[in-house]
Design an enzyme around this catalytic site. Structure first.
Site, PDB file in Angstrom:
ATOM      1  CB  SER A 107      -1.018   0.075   1.205  1.00 15.97           C
ATOM      2  OG  SER A 107      -1.838  -1.067   0.934  1.00 15.97           O
ATOM      3  CG  HIS A 110       5.685   4.303   5.023  1.00 15.68           C
ATOM      4  ND1 HIS A 110       6.320   5.310   5.464  1.00 15.68           N
ATOM      5  CD2 HIS A 110       5.104   4.686   3.865  1.00 15.68           C
ATOM      6  CE1 HIS A 110       6.260   6.259   4.598  1.00 15.68           C
ATOM      7  NE2 HIS A 110       5.398   5.895   3.780  1.00 15.68           N
ATOM      8  CB  CYS A 172       4.821   9.810   8.151  1.00 15.55           C
ATOM      9  SG  CYS A 172       5.685   9.802   6.785  1.00 15.55           S
ATOM     10  CE1 TYR A 186       3.340   5.039  16.783  1.00 19.13           C
ATOM     11  CE2 TYR A 186       2.781   7.125  17.813  1.00 19.13           C
ATOM     12  CZ  TYR A 186       3.625   6.288  17.336  1.00 19.13           C
ATOM     13  OH  TYR A 186       4.856   6.647  17.040  1.00 19.13           O
ATOM     14  CB  ILE A 237      -7.203  -5.143   3.322  1.00 21.08           C
ATOM     15  CG1 ILE A 237      -7.137  -6.467   4.211  1.00 21.08           C
ATOM     16  CG2 ILE A 237      -8.223  -4.031   3.631  1.00 21.08           C
ATOM     17  CD1 ILE A 237      -6.267  -6.132   5.604  1.00 21.08           C
ATOM     18  CE1 TYR A 474       1.709  -0.864  16.253  1.00 23.59           C
ATOM     19  CE2 TYR A 474       3.298   1.240  15.844  1.00 23.59           C
ATOM     20  CZ  TYR A 474       2.065   0.478  15.650  1.00 23.59           C
ATOM     21  OH  TYR A 474       0.930   1.291  14.734  1.00 23.59           O
ATOM     22  CE1 TYR A 477       6.696   3.167  14.197  1.00 15.86           C
ATOM     23  CE2 TYR A 477       6.903   3.061  16.609  1.00 15.86           C
ATOM     24  CZ  TYR A 477       6.434   3.684  15.025  1.00 15.86           C
ATOM     25  OH  TYR A 477       6.026   4.894  15.092  1.00 15.86           O
TER      26      TYR A 477
HETATM   27  C1  LIG Z   1       8.460   7.437   8.312  1.00 18.91           C
HETATM   28  C2  LIG Z   1       7.318   6.432   9.011  1.00 18.91           C
HETATM   29  C3  LIG Z   1       6.624   7.142   9.525  1.00 18.91           C
HETATM   30  C4  LIG Z   1       5.696   6.157  10.480  1.00 18.91           C
HETATM   31  N1  LIG Z   1       4.759   6.911  11.299  1.00 18.91           N
HETATM   32  C5  LIG Z   1       3.912   6.006  12.173  1.00 18.91           C
HETATM   33  C6  LIG Z   1       3.169   6.582  12.829  1.00 18.91           C
HETATM   34  O1  LIG Z   1       2.989   7.832  13.060  1.00 18.91           O
HETATM   35  N2  LIG Z   1       2.319   5.881  13.908  1.00 18.91           N
HETATM   36  C7  LIG Z   1       2.382   4.455  13.500  1.00 18.91           C
HETATM   37  O2  LIG Z   1       1.617   3.628  14.085  1.00 18.91           O
HETATM   38  N3  LIG Z   1       3.102   3.802  12.548  1.00 18.91           N
HETATM   39  C8  LIG Z   1       3.798   4.364  11.899  1.00 18.91           C
HETATM   40  N4  LIG Z   1       4.920   4.027  11.090  1.00 18.91           N
HETATM   41  C9  LIG Z   1       4.769   2.423  10.845  1.00 18.91           C
HETATM   42  C10 LIG Z   1       3.677   2.202   9.888  1.00 18.91           C
HETATM   43  O3  LIG Z   1       2.377   2.371  10.347  1.00 18.91           O
HETATM   44  C11 LIG Z   1       4.156   1.033   9.257  1.00 18.91           C
HETATM   45  O4  LIG Z   1       4.977   0.718   8.548  1.00 18.91           O
HETATM   46  C12 LIG Z   1       2.771   0.411   8.287  1.00 18.91           C
HETATM   47  O5  LIG Z   1       2.770  -1.104   8.176  1.00 18.91           O
HETATM   48  C13 LIG Z   1       2.921   0.934   6.780  1.00 18.91           C
HETATM   49  O6  LIG Z   1       1.922   0.579   6.136  1.00 18.91           O
HETATM   50  P1  LIG Z   1       2.122   0.922   4.431  1.00 18.91           P
HETATM   51  O7  LIG Z   1       0.807   0.413   3.763  1.00 18.91           O
HETATM   52  O8  LIG Z   1       2.705   2.124   4.187  1.00 18.91           O
HETATM   53  O9  LIG Z   1       3.252  -0.171   4.136  1.00 18.91           O
HETATM   54  P2  LIG Z   1       3.570  -1.518   3.451  1.00 18.91           P
HETATM   55  O10 LIG Z   1       5.118  -1.669   3.230  1.00 18.91           O
HETATM   56  O11 LIG Z   1       2.895  -1.282   1.977  1.00 18.91           O
HETATM   57  O12 LIG Z   1       2.638  -2.449   4.211  1.00 18.91           O
HETATM   58  C14 LIG Z   1       3.256  -3.005   5.319  1.00 18.91           C
HETATM   59  C15 LIG Z   1       2.674  -4.663   5.621  1.00 18.91           C
HETATM   60  O13 LIG Z   1       1.251  -4.564   5.328  1.00 18.91           O
HETATM   61  C16 LIG Z   1       1.035  -5.296   4.202  1.00 18.91           C
HETATM   62  N5  LIG Z   1      -0.042  -4.825   3.609  1.00 18.91           N
HETATM   63  C17 LIG Z   1      -0.046  -3.678   2.904  1.00 18.91           C
HETATM   64  N6  LIG Z   1      -0.978  -3.342   2.301  1.00 18.91           N
HETATM   65  C18 LIG Z   1      -2.120  -4.466   2.389  1.00 18.91           C
HETATM   66  C19 LIG Z   1      -3.438  -4.769   2.087  1.00 18.91           C
HETATM   67  N7  LIG Z   1      -4.048  -3.764   1.418  1.00 18.91           N
HETATM   68  N8  LIG Z   1      -3.877  -6.039   2.470  1.00 18.91           N
HETATM   69  C20 LIG Z   1      -2.810  -6.808   2.976  1.00 18.91           C
HETATM   70  N9  LIG Z   1      -1.650  -6.607   3.749  1.00 18.91           N
HETATM   71  C21 LIG Z   1      -1.046  -5.188   3.282  1.00 18.91           C
HETATM   72  C22 LIG Z   1       2.302  -5.496   3.522  1.00 18.91           C
HETATM   73  O14 LIG Z   1       2.267  -6.672   2.669  1.00 18.91           O
HETATM   74  C23 LIG Z   1       3.352  -5.425   4.573  1.00 18.91           C
HETATM   75  O15 LIG Z   1       3.492  -6.705   5.292  1.00 18.91           O
HETATM   76  C24 LIG Z   1       5.576   4.750  10.588  1.00 18.91           C
HETATM   77  C25 LIG Z   1       6.860   4.344   9.463  1.00 18.91           C
HETATM   78  C26 LIG Z   1       7.688   5.102   8.539  1.00 18.91           C
HETATM   79  C27 LIG Z   1       8.443   4.475   7.686  1.00 18.91           C
END
Ligand SMILES: Cc1cc2nc3c(=O)[nH]c(=O)nc-3n(C[C@H](O)[C@H](O)[C@H](O)COP(=O)(O)OP(=O)(O)OC[C@H]3O[C@@H](n4cnc5c(N)ncnc54)[C@H](O)[C@@H]3O)c2cc1C
Ligand SMILES: *[C@@H]1O[C@H](CO)[C@@H](O)[C@H](O)[C@H]1NC(C)=O
Ligand SMILES: *[C@@H]1O[C@H](CO)[C@@H](O)[C@H](O)[C@H]1NC(C)=O
Ligand SMILES: *[C@@H]1O[C@H](CO)[C@@H](O)[C@H](O)[C@H]1NC(C)=O
Ligand SMILES: *[C@@H]1O[C@H](CO)[C@@H](O)[C@H](O)[C@H]1NC(C)=O
Ligand SMILES: *[C@@H]1O[C@H](CO)[C@@H](O)[C@H](O)[C@H]1NC(C)=O
Ligand SMILES: *[C@@H]1O[C@H](CO)[C@@H](O)[C@H](O)[C@H]1NC(C)=O
Ligand SMILES: *[C@@H]1O[C@H](CO)[C@@H](O)[C@H](O)[C@H]1NC(C)=O
Ligand SMILES: *[C@@H]1O[C@H](CO)[C@@H](O)[C@H](O)[C@H]1NC(C)=O
Length: 541
Positions: A107, A110, A172, A186, A237, A474, A477
């Site tokens: 998605s 991150h 972010c 969170y 999802i 968490y 993270y």
């Molecule tokens: C710069 C930065 C700031 C952040 N700030 C916060 C914060 O303020 N609060 C907090 O709680 N967390 C924070 N995080 C952590 C963040 O919540 C997690 O990294 C989160 O999993 C990122 O989601 P994404 O969709 O961007 O990542 P992705 O890398 O796309 O997905 C993360 C995981 O979820 C799975 N996934 C993604 N989309 C789906 C889907 N549609 N269906 C099934 N599985 C899926 C992926 O396969 C992978 O295992 C931060 C991370 C970074 C790098």
């Protein structure tokens, strides 16, 4: 949104999966042919399939790599699919199984360990960036948000519809709701409203059989699992239905810096004693890092107290004077703004930009993030860390150019929600969590080893001061240091090494749900929820 799943008959799919295929093509080509020939696939599938020969392949892949530690590591990647509709995802899930490819769903990209776009086996990426529609229902205070949308897009869209509704999720703007909500999520409204995952009321997921399921169809156990247990173990999802929360039209923000010379250690010491007990409308995070102090002509440690209060400055000042006078918060440190203004403010603190110059539209810019090579870890704190413990931490921060700690307070609503309500188990009694991050620019293994060793040393140092048995972490993270699965069968006991840290006693139920919905463990990665073998199912109850 119109879903195609109902058009399929089970028999059609089975007949299709076992139909004749020319043996001369290699896996990748067969997989692509499978997508193109999939029954009732919408025509546009040919516009969403990227193979290595396509000139856009690298830019699509790199677009959401948010951690350069995982650049150039996707050599096992066969195809990227960027679905526009549900049938594209269904076809990808079925054709991947047929041709022995794994799936990584991305998605926002991150994931701290790159699990959404790196794998050690031949795989396909489903990148959801074309699925980012957001529909806000102000009257009912709900919204549907597609998984490929990110937090900036969500917050912006809510604020365009209402000045007094918000949503409790992360800081972010480029973080994707697909990963973030499924792992918890969170942010500064957490002490009043809990996590993003606590405020999800429906969802659509596509399971291993290609079925599109809403809350009612998936059942309460699977709906429970995807709100904090991670989505990647259970399916793909498609979207979430969320409950919006009331926010006042005026909120107050501040970012106050204090160095060691300005009593940072003593203020943090006091902060630990009060921060989880304060009025639940206030959230005061502390970011700690090494800085060059112009005033003192040397390096020092600086703590930034970054806060959002759901109310006006007149109410905030006495609240702070009563509870944390050591900080010496002054009226001129504070800015009154709207909720979306506070979102811009927090995002600007993260990016190091001047938010007073920024329009809310910057939240829509998917290229605005802090780049670098990154390793992160997390801990939970249940009793205040003594002064000498903090001082030892500061000494470690001096050893690297860009190491940072982020301390985020719990309490309030977080204390009230039961540990088993959703898989996220870190609730009552937690004062704050620690997010450790080290960022570097030098490429190569030697530099990587140096910084990884540093953060592991820091983690070891912290052991006596943080939660134990198990030492909690968490899931959002993500940290593969705490344990990984085999790429074949991983027993429940093996996976418990990391699983109990993320989910506590909820890990067992997650494994039970997994066994029910994906018994052959198709949706797997280094830290996916394991299936239970028959013996484990019987013997561990
Ligand atoms: C710069 C930065 C700031 C952040 N700030 C916060 C914060 O303020 N609060 C907090 O709680 N967390 C924070 N995080 C952590 C963040 O919540 C997690 O990294 C989160 O999993 C990122 O989601 P994404 O969709 O961007 O990542 P992705 O890398 O796309 O997905 C993360 C995981 O979820 C799975 N996934 C993604 N989309 C789906 C889907 N549609 N269906 C099934 N599985 C899926 C992926 O396969 C992978 O295992 C931060 C991370 C970074 C790098
Ligand atoms: C394809 O969809 C149409 C309706 O749009 C339906 O009539 C037909 O039976 C479907 N074909 C298959 C093979 O599922
Ligand atoms: C690359 O793939 C996309 C999506 O399938 C397609 O629209 C485009 O025409 C392809 N470009 C080239 C140069 O093959
Ligand atoms: C990845 O490859 C590109 C192009 O070859 C290179 O410029 C870049 O430095 C590499 N990144 C890393 C982190 O190794
Ligand atoms: C609010 O929800 C009700 C009941 O689900 C629905 O009938 C109504 O249309 C919704 N309001 C809007 C503005 O969509
Ligand atoms: C630090 O604390 C001491 C003792 O409480 C106090 O005298 C001093 O003024 C404080 N320094 C600053 C910069 O606030
Ligand atoms: C931020 O921008 C505002 C408005 O342009 C300006 O007044 C202020 O000085 C800037 N602050 C910093 C730290 O650059
Ligand atoms: C988006 O942000 C990037 C990085 O800050 C910047 O270079 C780019 O100009 C921005 N794009 C728009 C449309 O503002
Ligand atoms: C465990 O075993 C029971 C009885 O055999 C069975 O009904 C149940 O579905 C199994 N649960 C899982 C998660 O495999």
């Amino acid at each position: 949104m119109k879903y195609l799943s109902s058009y399929f008959t089970f028999a059609t799919i089975i007949a299709f999966l076992f139909s004749f295929e020319p043996p001369s093509l290699d896996t990748r080509e067969k997989f692509v042919q499978c997508l193109y020939n999939y029954p009732n696939i919408s025509n546009s599938i040919s516009n969403v399939v990227y193979t290595q020969t396509n000139s856009s392949y690298s830019s699509i892949l790199d677009m959401s790599i948010r951690n350069y530690r995982f650049s150039n590591l996707s050599s096992k990647l066969q195809v990227i699919v960027t679905p526009f509709d549900v049938s594209h995802i269904q076809a990808t899930i079925m054709c991947s199984q047929r041709h022995g490819l794994q799936i990584r769903t991305r998605s926002g990209g991150h994931d701290y360990e790159g699990l959404s776009y790196v794998a050690q086996v031949p795989f396909v990426i489903i990148d959801l960036f074309n699925l980012r529609q957001i529909t806000v229902d102000v009257e009912n205070q709900t919204a549907w948000v597609q998984a490929g949308a990110n937090l900036g897009e969500l917050y912006y869209t809510i604020s365009q519809k209402s000045k007094i509704l918000g949503f409790p999720a992360g800081v972010c703007a480029t973080v994707g709701v697909g990963g973030h909500f499924s792992g918890g999520g969170y942010g500064s409204l957490m002490r009043k409203y809990g996590l993003a995952a606590d405020n999800i009321i429906d969802a659509h997921i596509i399971d291993v059989n290609g079925n599109l399921l809403d809350r009612e169809a998936m059942g309460e156990d699977l709906f429970w699992a995807i709100r904090g247990g991670g989505g990647a173990s259970f399916g793909v999802i498609v979207d979430w239905k969320i409950k919006l929360v009331p926010v006042p039209s005026t909120v107050t923000v501040f970012n106050v810096a204090r160095t060691l010379e300005e009593n940072a250690t003593e203020i943090i010491q006091k902060w630990q004693l009060v921060v989880n007990k304060l009025d639940e409308r206030i959230f005061i995070r502390v970011d700690v890092k090494k800085v060059n102090s112009v005033e003192h002509g040397k390096q020092t440690i600086q703590a930034n107290f970054v806060s959002m209060f759901q109310g006006g400055v007149e109410e905030l000042i006495p609240l702070m004077q009563k509870n944390l006078p050591e900080l010496g918060l002054d009226r001129k440190d504070c800015t009154e703004t709207s909720w979306i203004g506070s979102v811009l403010f927090a995002n600007a603190v993260y990016l190091g930009t001047n938010y007073t110059n920024e329009a809310p539209e910057v939240l829509l810019n998917r290229s605005r993030y802090r780049d670098g090579i990154v390793k992160a870890k997390s801990d939970y704190v249940r009793k205040p860390i003594p002064i000498d413990g903090l001082q030892g931490l500061w000494r470690l921060l001096y050893e690297v150019p860009d190491g940072e700690l982020e301390l985020a307070p719990y309490g309030g609503r977080m204390d009230e929600i039961s540990e088993t309500e959703i898989p996220f188990s870190h609730r009552s009694g937690i004062i704050y969590h620690i997010h450790y991050v080290v960022v570097w620019e030098e490429e190569g293994d030697e530099a990587a080893e140096r910084y990884m060793n540093w953060i592991r040393k820091l983690y070891k140092y912290m052991e006596p001061y943080v939660s134990n048995s198990p030492r909690a972490a968490y899931m959002n993270y993500r940290d593969l240091d705490i344990g990984v699965n085999n790429n074949g069968y991983t027993s429940y006991d093996q996976a418990s090494i990391w699983g109990l840290k993320y989910f506590g006693n909820n890990f067992r139920k997650l494994a039970e749900v997994k066994t029910k919905v994906d018994p052959h463990n198709f949706f797997r990665n280094e830290q996916s929820i394991p299936t239970l073998s028959d013996e484990e199912n019987v013997s561990n109850i």
